[in-house]
Design a protein around this motif. Structure first.
Motif, PDB file in Angstrom:
ATOM      1  N   ASN A 193       0.826  -0.890   0.122  1.00 32.65           N
ATOM      2  CA  ASN A 193       0.111   0.100   0.132  1.00 32.65           C
ATOM      3  C   ASN A 193       1.256   0.991  -0.067  1.00 32.65           C
ATOM      4  O   ASN A 193       0.653   2.412  -1.127  1.00 32.65           O
TER       5      ASN A 193
ATOM      6  N   ILE B   7       8.252  -2.245   5.744  1.00 28.92           N
ATOM      7  CA  ILE B   7       7.614  -3.030   6.937  1.00 28.92           C
ATOM      8  C   ILE B   7       8.071  -2.854   7.893  1.00 28.92           C
ATOM      9  O   ILE B   7       8.025  -4.676   7.619  1.00 28.92           O
TER      10      ILE B   7
ATOM     11  N   VAL C  59       7.077  -5.524  11.448  1.00 30.15           N
ATOM     12  CA  VAL C  59       5.924  -5.750  12.106  1.00 30.15           C
ATOM     13  C   VAL C  59       6.875  -6.361  13.214  1.00 30.15           C
ATOM     14  O   VAL C  59       6.730  -7.084  13.481  1.00 30.15           O
ATOM     15  N   TYR C  60       6.059  -5.426  14.534  1.00 32.34           N
ATOM     16  CA  TYR C  60       6.914  -5.685  15.510  1.00 32.34           C
ATOM     17  C   TYR C  60       6.470  -7.182  16.429  1.00 32.34           C
ATOM     18  O   TYR C  60       7.352  -7.942  17.492  1.00 32.34           O
TER      19      TYR C  60
ATOM     20  N   ASP D  87       1.303   7.633  19.186  1.00 27.47           N
ATOM     21  CA  ASP D  87       0.656   6.572  18.007  1.00 27.47           C
ATOM     22  C   ASP D  87       2.188   5.777  17.288  1.00 27.47           C
ATOM     23  O   ASP D  87       1.829   5.286  16.187  1.00 27.47           O
TER      24      ASP D  87
ATOM     25  N   THR E 199       4.628   2.118  18.473  1.00 26.19           N
ATOM     26  CA  THR E 199       4.728   0.896  19.547  1.00 26.19           C
ATOM     27  C   THR E 199       6.246   1.083  20.112  1.00 26.19           C
ATOM     28  O   THR E 199       7.401   1.669  19.970  1.00 26.19           O
TER      29      THR E 199
ATOM     30  N   VAL F 244       5.732   5.798   8.856  1.00 27.53           N
ATOM     31  CA  VAL F 244       4.527   5.575   8.342  1.00 27.53           C
ATOM     32  C   VAL F 244       3.347   6.446   9.855  1.00 27.53           C
ATOM     33  O   VAL F 244       1.864   6.062   8.919  1.00 27.53           O
TER      34      VAL F 244
ATOM     35  N   ARG G  36      -0.134   7.808   7.438  1.00 27.03           N
ATOM     36  CA  ARG G  36      -1.406   7.283   8.012  1.00 27.03           C
ATOM     37  C   ARG G  36      -2.172   8.506   8.454  1.00 27.03           C
ATOM     38  O   ARG G  36      -3.210   8.231   7.769  1.00 27.03           O
TER      39      ARG G  36
ATOM     40  N   ASP H 171      -1.620  -2.718  22.814  1.00 30.17           N
ATOM     41  CA  ASP H 171      -0.353  -1.521  22.650  1.00 30.17           C
ATOM     42  C   ASP H 171       0.166  -1.330  20.806  1.00 30.17           C
ATOM     43  O   ASP H 171       0.308  -0.252  20.590  1.00 30.17           O
ATOM     44  N   PHE H 172       0.263  -2.433  19.987  1.00 31.11           N
ATOM     45  CA  PHE H 172       0.852  -2.644  18.979  1.00 31.11           C
ATOM     46  C   PHE H 172      -0.421  -2.371  17.535  1.00 31.11           C
ATOM     47  O   PHE H 172       0.331  -2.331  16.592  1.00 31.11           O
TER      48      PHE H 172
ATOM     49  N   TYR I  90      -3.414  -0.192  16.203  1.00 32.29           N
ATOM     50  CA  TYR I  90      -3.858   1.661  16.102  1.00 32.29           C
ATOM     51  C   TYR I  90      -5.285   1.108  15.506  1.00 32.29           C
ATOM     52  O   TYR I  90      -4.875   0.911  14.571  1.00 32.29           O
TER      53      TYR I  90
ATOM     54  N   ASN J 275      -8.603   2.243  14.225  1.00 32.18           N
ATOM     55  CA  ASN J 275      -9.265   4.293  13.843  1.00 32.18           C
ATOM     56  C   ASN J 275     -10.749   3.720  14.057  1.00 32.18           C
ATOM     57  O   ASN J 275     -10.595   3.681  13.286  1.00 32.18           O
TER      58      ASN J 275
ATOM     59  N   MET K  67      -6.558 -10.533  15.321  1.00 35.67           N
ATOM     60  CA  MET K  67      -6.652 -10.019  13.981  1.00 35.67           C
ATOM     61  C   MET K  67      -7.466 -11.104  13.121  1.00 35.67           C
ATOM     62  O   MET K  67      -7.495  -9.862  11.641  1.00 35.67           O
TER      63      MET K  67
ATOM     64  N   ILE L 235      -5.306  -4.698  -0.941  1.00 36.41           N
ATOM     65  CA  ILE L 235      -3.647  -4.440  -0.693  1.00 36.41           C
ATOM     66  C   ILE L 235      -4.124  -3.093   0.907  1.00 36.41           C
ATOM     67  O   ILE L 235      -3.610  -3.144   1.729  1.00 36.41           O
ATOM     68  N   ARG L 236      -5.128  -2.672   0.568  1.00 38.60           N
ATOM     69  CA  ARG L 236      -5.323  -1.334   1.992  1.00 38.60           C
ATOM     70  C   ARG L 236      -5.003  -1.947   3.283  1.00 38.60           C
ATOM     71  O   ARG L 236      -5.069  -1.421   4.425  1.00 38.60           O
TER      72      ARG L 236
ATOM     73  N   ASP M  55      -3.462  -4.733   4.552  1.00 38.31           N
ATOM     74  CA  ASP M  55      -1.443  -4.092   5.146  1.00 38.31           C
ATOM     75  C   ASP M  55      -1.173  -3.966   5.933  1.00 38.31           C
ATOM     76  O   ASP M  55      -2.177  -3.640   7.180  1.00 38.31           O
ATOM     77  N   CYS M  56       0.082  -4.448   6.660  1.00 41.83           N
ATOM     78  CA  CYS M  56       0.403  -4.539   8.009  1.00 41.83           C
ATOM     79  C   CYS M  56       0.389  -2.942   7.876  1.00 41.83           C
ATOM     80  O   CYS M  56      -0.399  -2.965  10.055  1.00 41.83           O
ATOM     81  N   SER M  57       0.953  -1.385   8.316  1.00 39.43           N
ATOM     82  CA  SER M  57       1.224  -0.830   8.276  1.00 39.43           C
ATOM     83  C   SER M  57      -0.243  -0.103   8.355  1.00 39.43           C
ATOM     84  O   SER M  57      -0.326   0.910   9.065  1.00 39.43           O
ATOM     85  N   THR M  58      -1.241  -0.713   8.264  1.00 38.75           N
ATOM     86  CA  THR M  58      -2.723  -0.143   7.881  1.00 38.75           C
ATOM     87  C   THR M  58      -3.059  -0.230   9.898  1.00 38.75           C
ATOM     88  O   THR M  58      -3.508   0.669  10.312  1.00 38.75           O
TER      89      THR M  58
ATOM     90  N   HIS N 128      -0.596  -1.477  12.210  1.00 37.53           N
ATOM     91  CA  HIS N 128       0.717  -1.703  13.203  1.00 37.53           C
ATOM     92  C   HIS N 128       1.914  -0.723  12.804  1.00 37.53           C
ATOM     93  O   HIS N 128       1.818  -0.912  11.449  1.00 37.53           O
ATOM     94  N   ARG N 129       2.045  -0.465  13.522  1.00 37.80           N
ATOM     95  CA  ARG N 129       3.617   0.699  13.060  1.00 37.80           C
ATOM     96  C   ARG N 129       4.399   1.143  14.443  1.00 37.80           C
ATOM     97  O   ARG N 129       4.019   0.476  15.351  1.00 37.80           O
TER      98      ARG N 129
END
Lengths: 246, 191
Positions: free
Chosen positions: A108, A113, A115-116, A154, A156, A170, A174, B125-126, B128, B130, B162, B181-182, B185-188, B190-191
């Motif tokens: 995207n 990325i 992923v922790y 925002d 982790t 990121v 976002r 916590d990991f 996010y 919205n 998840m 894809i959107r 996506d992991c970053s949607t 987790h960040r």
């Protein structure tokens, strides 16, 4: 022979992939003030490892300023400052080696990325990174009161045994995209600013869309001074350096 | 030879001990205790946290109060938010407030202290999460939060993991490759 059960790594990037987000570092404008390094640590909850661990080479930075000496003593010359962060490679060497798919390519955002919550800390990705852009949490570094109040909600907070690296902020990308969508418009050029770009007093760092030929980043990338780090490795880095000095 | 006899004697004694009803009942009780302790441990994670006021959701929803009236954050930001005593007082100042739970609200308002609500639907916590894009995408509150209108105090729902998120994201995306894809996506998240 029986067919292998190990899944084949198949990232969808191609030679033509232009990428989405890009960064330009103008080495002629950089004064080496380290404001980007500080801003990055603040934004991304990067711990301070302390004197002892730093001596072991465990200092944690997502962005660092490099400088080398050229020539033989006493005729030495310092190269211009070079801010090195994760180059967000289009064909990243760190991605195919992760056994747990913690280092993945974001289709995207066209970013690498980390992923922790998947990472198990094999450190293979860091060993494979030609830019040494990844840092590893060797300990749970404590943040005594009142330092815990500066943590960014925002991002982790990583724990011990987790690999981490620059994400081009990121969380800011976002957030801006979400705000733009709620207002029913596109993200305009220069709206997204990673912490390092925002902090740079000399405006040596510029961030934006590299797939948009009209953006400030794309225009700066047209410069004759533009080089990419270790481009010959075929990593397709998204960070462009405007060569300084001379 | 003597040692062997001694060994056999010991084995015999152990066998006798195992056959004794006291021993059998004892082990049974021990296992029962362990299982019930484990069961209790799991049970406690599924319990709603203690709230400062036993807020009755079903009465308020029954009176026609919208979810977004008290949790307006879901409309425009990540966190839905929990109402302040001022928001409660907007309606409750016109009431008698005779019930004990209403009296608690009056105390909070009079002492102008915030109500220490305990969030019920929490994510690690990991993650996010919205609210805004979900509400904007036409997802109803009860799709994820269950029939809160039938509850008094809000209760958590088991299995909000998840896979549960991604199931819905995949169905929503359907055949739209770009959307898939959107939304996956992991970053949607987790960040």
């Amino acid at each position: 022979m029986a067919e292998s059960k190990i899944p084949v790594f198949s990232a969808k990037w191609s030679e033509e992939e232009k990428g989405k987000w890009g960064l330009v570092v103008d080495q002629d404008l950089c004064t080496g003030c380290q404001a980007c390094v500080t801003a990055c640590a603040m934004e991304n909850n990067i711990p301070f490892v302390g004197e002892e661990d730093a001596a072991y080479g465990r200092a944690m930075h997502w962005i660092r300023l490099e400088r080398f000496w050229e020539g033989e003593y006493p005729q030495v010359k310092a190269t211009p400052f070079q801010a090195v962060m994760c180059q967000q490679c289009g064909s990243a060497p760190c991605e195919p080696v992760c056994p747990v798919f913690a280092s993945v390519h974001s289709q995207n955002e066209q970013l690498n990325i980390q992923v922790y919550n998947r990472c198990v800390g094999t450190r293979y990705c860091a060993n494979n990174c030609p830019y040494v852009a990844r840092t590893f949490n060797w300990r749970d570094y404590d943040r005594p009161e009142p330092l815990n109040n500066q943590l960014n909600p925002d991002v982790t907070v990583r724990r011990r045994g987790i690999m981490e690296k620059c994400t081009f902020c990121v969380q800011r990308i976002r957030k801006t995209e979400d705000a733009a969508k709620s207002e029913g418009r596109d993200v305009y050029d220069g709206e997204v600013e990673p912490a390092c770009v925002q902090a740079c007093p000399a405006e040596a760092l510029v961030f934006g869309r590299i797939d948009d030929p009209e953006s400030a980043v794309s225009k700066r990338m047209q410069s004759g001074r533009a080089v990419k780090l270790l481009e010959e490795l075929g990593t397709q880095p998204r960070v462009t350096y405007l060569k300084g000095g001379d | 030879m003597l040692e062997r006899i001694k060994k056999l004697n010991l084995l015999e004694k152990a066998r006798e001990l195992v056959r004794k009803p006291v021993f059998l009942i004892g082990t049974g009780l021990l296992f029962l205790l362990l299982f019930s302790a484990a069961g209790y441990g799991v049970w406690t994670t599924q319990q709603p946290p203690p709230q400062p006021i036993q807020f009755n959701h079903s009465v308020h929803v029954g009176l026609g109060v919208q979810c977004l009236y008290c949790h307006p954050g879901a409309w425009r930001q990540a966190s839905a938010g929990l109402p302040t005593s001022g928001k409660c007082w907007g309606c409750h100042q016109q009431m008698a407030n005779t019930k004990p739970e209403q009296q608690k609200l009056v105390e909070y308002v009079n002492s102008s202290e915030p109500i220490p609500w305990v969030p019920v639907f929490i994510q690690p916590d990991f993650v996010y999460f919205n609210h805004r894009p979900h509400i904007a995408g036409g997802v109803n509150c009860e799709t994820c939060h269950g029939e809160i209108s039938r509850l008094t105090v809000a209760e958590p729902i088991a299995g909000q993991n998840m896979g549960w998120c991604l199931d819905c994201h995949r169905t929503t995306a359907g055949d739209d490759e770009e959307k898939l894809i959107r939304l996956t996506d992991c970053s949607t998240c987790h960040r």
